[in-house]
Design an enzyme around this catalytic site. Structure first.
Site, PDB file in Angstrom:
ATOM      1  N   CYS A 100       0.809  -1.223   0.000  1.00 23.59           N
ATOM      2  CA  CYS A 100       0.000   0.000   0.000  1.00 23.59           C
ATOM      3  C   CYS A 100       0.838   1.267   0.000  1.00 23.59           C
ATOM      4  CB  CYS A 100      -1.044  -0.009   1.105  1.00 23.59           C
ATOM      5  SG  CYS A 100      -0.420  -0.421   2.709  1.00 23.59           S
ATOM      6  N   GLU A 141       4.492   1.061   0.903  1.00 21.30           N
ATOM      7  CA  GLU A 141       5.871   0.703   1.213  1.00 21.30           C
ATOM      8  C   GLU A 141       6.703   0.613  -0.045  1.00 21.30           C
ATOM      9  OE1 GLU A 141       3.279  -1.926   2.424  1.00 21.30           O
ATOM     10  OE2 GLU A 141       4.360  -2.680   4.172  1.00 21.30           O
TER      11      GLU A 141
END
Lengths: 319, 831
Positions: B478, B480
């Protein structure tokens, strides 16, 4: 209307300003990202005014009925007996007795944050220091816009602010309705990036009916300002439904603007989103019959301005 | 609100640009969520038959046999082939990862202690599953999925078989007996100090090396591995292991080629059955493409899309993935796109159809995990496609394909893949404006990421050449970032609940909700003592969590090593090492996650503020009030709520947050991951604030017992951001985001605020200004009528929702009901 409110301008230094709101990250009040400083006090009483708490030049109490649960702690806290209890249990505020005390005992007593004081005194320097943290966001070509109310009724404050911001990349603009003393405000203009000049109408009689004042001084100020810095003045006009024929008014406004050498205009559609604030001040809203959410500016009106050589600038529905 | 005060609906709304995609999209919307046991059954059969093989060869053999045996399903309208399961929306129950939660479903037993705290939505496909379950041929499996009755015994058998052989079984057998702090972990789950065990879907947060896979083709990779075997002789255990790895790699790549061949066969078969010439052409095109790719490099963009999908999907099938992502699609696909465009072989419409179809296919992927994890992820697979960025020389990398990928997302409003932008000042206007247009659809993406910050992070950590980091910077989940095609997954045990750590600190190491004792500490009597206690418990919590996960990773190597993915992540193949043995170039990716730090900062700041107040309040009184959930302590509660809160650009509390942030980063990096590199600090939230809040009692920030924690990383606690969104950005901008892998900041706008070109320009100015500092991430919620209604119901949570009109100032929640209703009506009007 309160008779002798506690914190009048007379008690204050010339560079003090009465601010009723600060709105950061404002996208529609000039170029770039801006902080709008709303100043309190205005000579006009436009029927459609969306910020009625901006009109009086002293602090005022707003009561947000949506938040109030009627605990009446404000009544117990008020040192002046300005809070009565309505039979429904909710508080009623005696505006004639309220002094908007600086210690704000009623606000402190309220467990629901249902009370708000509109109007805090700042020096220009203090306000600059408070807003200086926003500087990275001013580098977008933005800065600070003084709005109101009529900001040019507090020129000492604005000058103090400008002096404090001399070593920044800050760009300052003003939204004015034109009812101010030229002599007192004139020093401000050279430092301004733009002036949005909000003209309420051209017919003097009609103007008095709608705003409480005639427009001679306003038109004179517009002419002088246009003479001084035509490229930095944008004409603003709010189209309120039911007030005459918009097309003919548009032609007259555009004609006047053009004759003064202006080339930018902002057309704003009326909205009634401020209706609740009248209630919060214990006042009635004269245009309550109009829908809160207005129709867009008709294309013919835009066309009139375009044909007169105006660019419909930021906030003018140019797209 | 538009500049003129007119309320408008979202100005951008899309629909699929071709009838084929429209058909796929409708089919998706109507499909129930299904569990398909086909892969599992074949995998289990193979596992039973391969006892005695080397661990990597056995894993490869099981996956290979299962893949080769899958039914090739090609659905009407699909311009390219490849389906994870036999169903439109299908999930594979990976019993070899974790079978306990599956076995327990049979007795309708909720698998994890925290399942009770999870709420799942129940609309759309989930409702459809429930409806079909009522008819008798299927049963509901968990709360979302449907399973054919005849597959029940298969699933039960596989689950029983893998009970002690799966990652979770093998892992538990190790750490529960060998790890001296095992009790801490188990208590942590019961108390909600940690998120539930991650074993059912631990893989992901990495990107395959699509550049090589497409550019060379699998046959070339197989040939290379054969050559390596031929030129390597066994001299020691390590050289033997390399040979085993290459043998396993050859097996899975050849199985993947065979799997593609079965799609070619099926396409030909279907082509022979159709009378429609256009459909026959479509199917013959699929057959031709699947005969060629991924074995050989694609010759056209169409073949490249087919190749991408098969390469990507095969990795998705191999492991129980979350956050497994396509990465820099607009970079590695561009050569194929440009060649066809320049030769006049590829029209924009054709390209869009392929890209829109890809969105549907990626959204069709489903996963089944324990209820807790599905709740935490909200059922989202977090496939992140990131656009823009820089090339290796630092020049802007956006191109025509980047814009079309965004256009496809506007046209085909599916949830996956989520789009992100690697932001750099030099990106083209047309690209940035297209990205803003997508924001205006209200889909919540693209999210904007500051490439400069990530470059600093990765340079400091990996010391790889700047050119490499620029070129391969991607997003592996999401929020990272990771280096595409050369990194180990961003694997981690899950989340730490900061608010629970604070409770432990406040109550002497004893969780007041569950009564469990973790590590006894003296009851703190002052703000300073509370801070020290918090730090102590945080250190314990982090260390034990990381060490526990190293045990799990040891079991992972024995049970679920990713052989296929290893052949497609540099430099596993050349080194002869799988990902679990440190074959990747970059092994710095495993992170430690946490959420709720904002609540801790607010709490510590409030305790400090009240201690120094004219009428000072001690920590004992605050502790007592928290114990009673503020009942009888209303005045204290009010004073606590009035204390400074994070997100208002106030040094008193922001400094507390910054200190906590630094302490967290230091503590995380103090331990090494399974591959011998320091753990990387990361912060995100996904859906943790709700379940974590539910199990946590009242906290000294004024939060009530059970109330959700603050969302995101730097977003203020709802209702506490009194100075508006800019002050929240100024607070967030103080964090050294280069220290963490990931970060997130949400802003809400009414659609009209962003109206027109002027609105787009302002949004870009805002992003630019925030990123000029070291802000890392921004995402925008374009408000819809649902959110406005929620704001009416819970005004305290939506204080920051500003109705913006020129020269007017008001917060939505402070408008009267009637005006609010009119705004809602207008927002809905054109929907």
């Amino acid at each position: 209307m309160p008779s002798e409110p506690g914190a009048r301008r007379a008690d204050r230094a010339a560079d003090a300003g009465l601010v009723f709101d600060l709105q950061d990250l404002s996208l529609h009040d000039g170029p770039g990202l801006r902080t709008v400083v709303f100043l309190k006090g205005c000579g006009l009483r436009c029927a459609w005014c969306a910020n009625p708490e901006s009109q009086e030049a002293f602090p005022e109490l707003l009561h947000l009925a949506v938040r109030c649960r009627g605990c009446l702690r404000c009544q117990a806290a008020c040192p002046r007996g300005a809070v009565a209890a309505h039979p429904t249990g909710k508080p009623v505020f005696r505006r004639d007795l309220c002094r908007a005390c600086e210690a704000k005992p009623c606000l402190a007593a309220c467990p629901r944050e249902a009370l708000r004081l509109a109007g805090e005194w700042w020096s220009g320097r203090e306000l600059f220091q408070r807003l200086a943290a926003n500087a990275p966001y001013w580098r977008t070509g933005g800065g600070v816009t003084f709005s109101g109310g009529e900001p040019l009724l507090q020129p000492g404050f604005i000058l103090d602010f400008l002096a404090a911001g001399r070593e920044s990349l800050l760009q300052v603009g003003v939204e004015t309705a034109g009812l101010f003393s030229w002599e007192r405000a004139a020093d401000i203009f050279p430092a301004l990036e733009f002036v949005f000049f909000d003209l309420k109408g051209l017919d003097p009689t009609r103007h008095r009916e709608l705003t409480g004042r005639d427009n001679r001084l306003i038109l004179a100020n517009l002419a002088r300002l246009a003479g001084l810095m035509p490229e930095r003045v944008a004409l603003t006009w709010t189209l309120v439904p039911g007030l005459g024929d918009p097309l003919s008014e548009a032609r007259r406004l555009a004609g006047l603007g053009r004759s003064l050498g202006l080339s930018r205009a902002r057309l704003l559609a009326y909205h009634g989103l401020g209706a609740d604030k009248y209630a919060q001040l214990g006042r009635d809203y004269a245009l309550a019959h109009l829908p809160a959410v207005a129709s867009p500016i008709p294309d013919q009106v835009k066309k009139v301005f375009l044909e007169h050589g105006f660019a419909l600038a930021d906030g003018g529905e140019t797209d | 609100m538009s500049p003129s005060g007119r309320l408008v609906d979202r100005e951008v709304k899309g629909q699929p640009s071709s009838p084929r995609v429209a058909l796929m999209y409708r089919r998706y919307l109507e499909a129930p969520l299904m569990i398909d046991t086909e892969y599992l059954r074949l995998y289990t059969q193979a596992h039973r038959a391969t006892d005695g093989l080397h661990v990597l060869e056995r894993r490869a053999e099981c996956h290979a046999r299962a893949l080769e045996g899958l039914t090739p399903v090609i659905r009407p309208g699909e311009p390219f082939a490849g389906s994870k399961t036999r169903f439109v929306r299908g999930a594979i129950p990976y019993c070899h990862y974790a079978s306990r939660f599956i076995s327990q479903q049979f007795g309708q037993v909720r698998a994890e202690a925290q399942d009770e705290a999870v709420e799942l939505g129940d609309g759309g496909g989930i409702a459809r599953s429930r409806e079909l379950a009522g008819r008798g041929e299927h049963v509901m499996f968990g709360q979302r999925f449907l399973l054919a009755k005849e597959e029940l015994p298969v699933l039960a058998d596989c689950a029983a078989y893998f009970e002690d052989k799966c990652l979770q079984g093998v892992g538990d057998a190790l750490w529960k007996t060998a790890f001296p702090r095992a009790d801490y972990i188990e208590k942590g789950w019961r108390a909600g100090l940690y998120s539930a065990p991650h074993d059912p879907a631990p893989e992901g947060r990495y990107v395959l090396d699509f550049e090589t896979a497409l550019g060379q083709g699998f046959r070339a990779l197989v040939a290379r591995m054969r050559e390596l075997i031929a030129t390597t002789e066994v001299t020691d255990p390590r050289s033997a292991d390399r040979i085993y790895f290459w043998r396993a790699g050859i097996r899975v790549l050849e199985a993947t080629i065979a799997w593609a061949g079965r799609y070619a066969d099926r396409a030909e078969e279907l082509a022979g059955q159709t009378a429609d010439p256009a459909d026959r052409a479509r199917l013959m095109g699929i057959a031709e493409a699947c005969r060629r790719v991924p074995a050989e490099p694609p010759r056209s963009f169409r073949e490249a899309v087919q190749a991408f999908w098969l390469i990507y999907l095969a990795g998705h099938i191999e492991g129980a993935q979350l956050g497994y992502s396509p990465g820099r699609f607009d970079r590695y696909m561009y050569p194929y796109f440009r060649r066809d465009r320049e030769a006049g072989r590829l029209g924009e419409g054709e390209a869009l159809e392929l890209l829109e179809a890809l969105r549907v296919k990626m959204t069709e992927l489903e996963y089944v995990a324990s209820l807790s994890w599905e709740g935490l992820g909200s059922g989202n697979l977090f496939q992140n496609l990131i656009l823009g960025g820089l090339d290796e020389r630092g020049r802007p990398a956006d191109n025509e394909l980047s814009r079309l990928v965004i256009q496809a997302a506007i046209n085909c409003p599916t949830t996956q893949p989520t789009l992100s932008i690697w932001y750099d000042e030099g990106l083209g206007d047309a690209f940035l404006l297209k990205a803003v247009e997508c924001v205006k659809t209200g889909c919540g993406f693209p999210a904007w990421f500051n490439l400069k910050v990530y470059l600093q992070h990765e340079l400091a950590r990996t010391r790889l050449p700047l050119a490499v980091i620029r070129k391969y910077a991607a997003m592996g989940g999401c929020t990272e970032p990771t280096l595409e095609g050369m990194s180990h997954g961003i694997v981690q045990p899950g989340f730490i609940n900061h608010a629970k750590v604070l409770e432990l600190a406040l109550f002497g190491g004893r969780d007041p909700v569950s009564g469990l004792v973790f590590a006894e500490t003296p009851l703190p009597a002052s703000a300073g003592e509370l801070k020290d206690a918090y730090r102590f418990h945080l250190a314990e919590t982090i260390r034990n969590w990381q060490r526990y996960w190293n045990y799990v990773m040891a079991a992972h190597r024995q049970t679920c090593a990713l052989v296929y993915s290893s052949t497609l992540v540099r430099d596993c193949l050349a080194r002869g090492l799988c990902l679990d043995d440190g074959g990747a170039v970059n092994n710095d990716t495993p992170t430690t996650l946490s959420s709720g730090l904002v609540n801790v900062a607010n709490a510590l700041a409030a305790v400090e503020a009240l201690a120094e107040d004219d009428e000072p309040v001690g920590l004992d009184a605050i502790r007592e009030a928290c114990r009673r959930d503020w009942a009888g302590h209303e005045e204290l509660h009010r004073r606590i709520l009035a204390a400074p809160k994070w997100g208002n650009n106030q040094a008193a509390v922001d400094d507390v947050f910054l200190n906590l942030f630094d302490a967290y980063c230091d503590l995380v990096a103090a331990q090494t991951n399974y591959l011998g590199r320091p753990y990387d600090p990361s912060m995100l939230a996904i859906s943790t604030p709700v379940p974590f809040g539910k199990v946590t009692g009242a906290t000294p920030d004024g939060r009530m017992a059970g109330e959700p924690l603050a969302d995101g990383v730097s977003s203020p606690m709802p209702g506490s951001d009194r100075r508006g969104p800019l002050a929240a950005l100024l607070s967030a901008g103080k964090l050294d985001h280069a220290r963490i892998r990931g970060g997130l900041h949400n802003l809400k706008f009414h659609p009209a605020t962003l109206h027109g070109l002027e609105g787009s320009r302002k949004l870009l100015q805002l992003i630019r200004a925030y990123f000029a500092g070291l802000g890392f991430q921004l995402q925008f919620n374009v408000v819809d009528s649902g959110m406005l209604r929620a704001a009416q119901e819970h005004p305290d949570d939506y204080r920051d929702l500003i109705v913006r009109v020129a020269g007017f100032s008001a917060f939505f929640v402070e408008l009267g009901r009637e005006v609010q209703d009119q705004i809602i009506a207008r927002t809905e009007h054109a929907l």
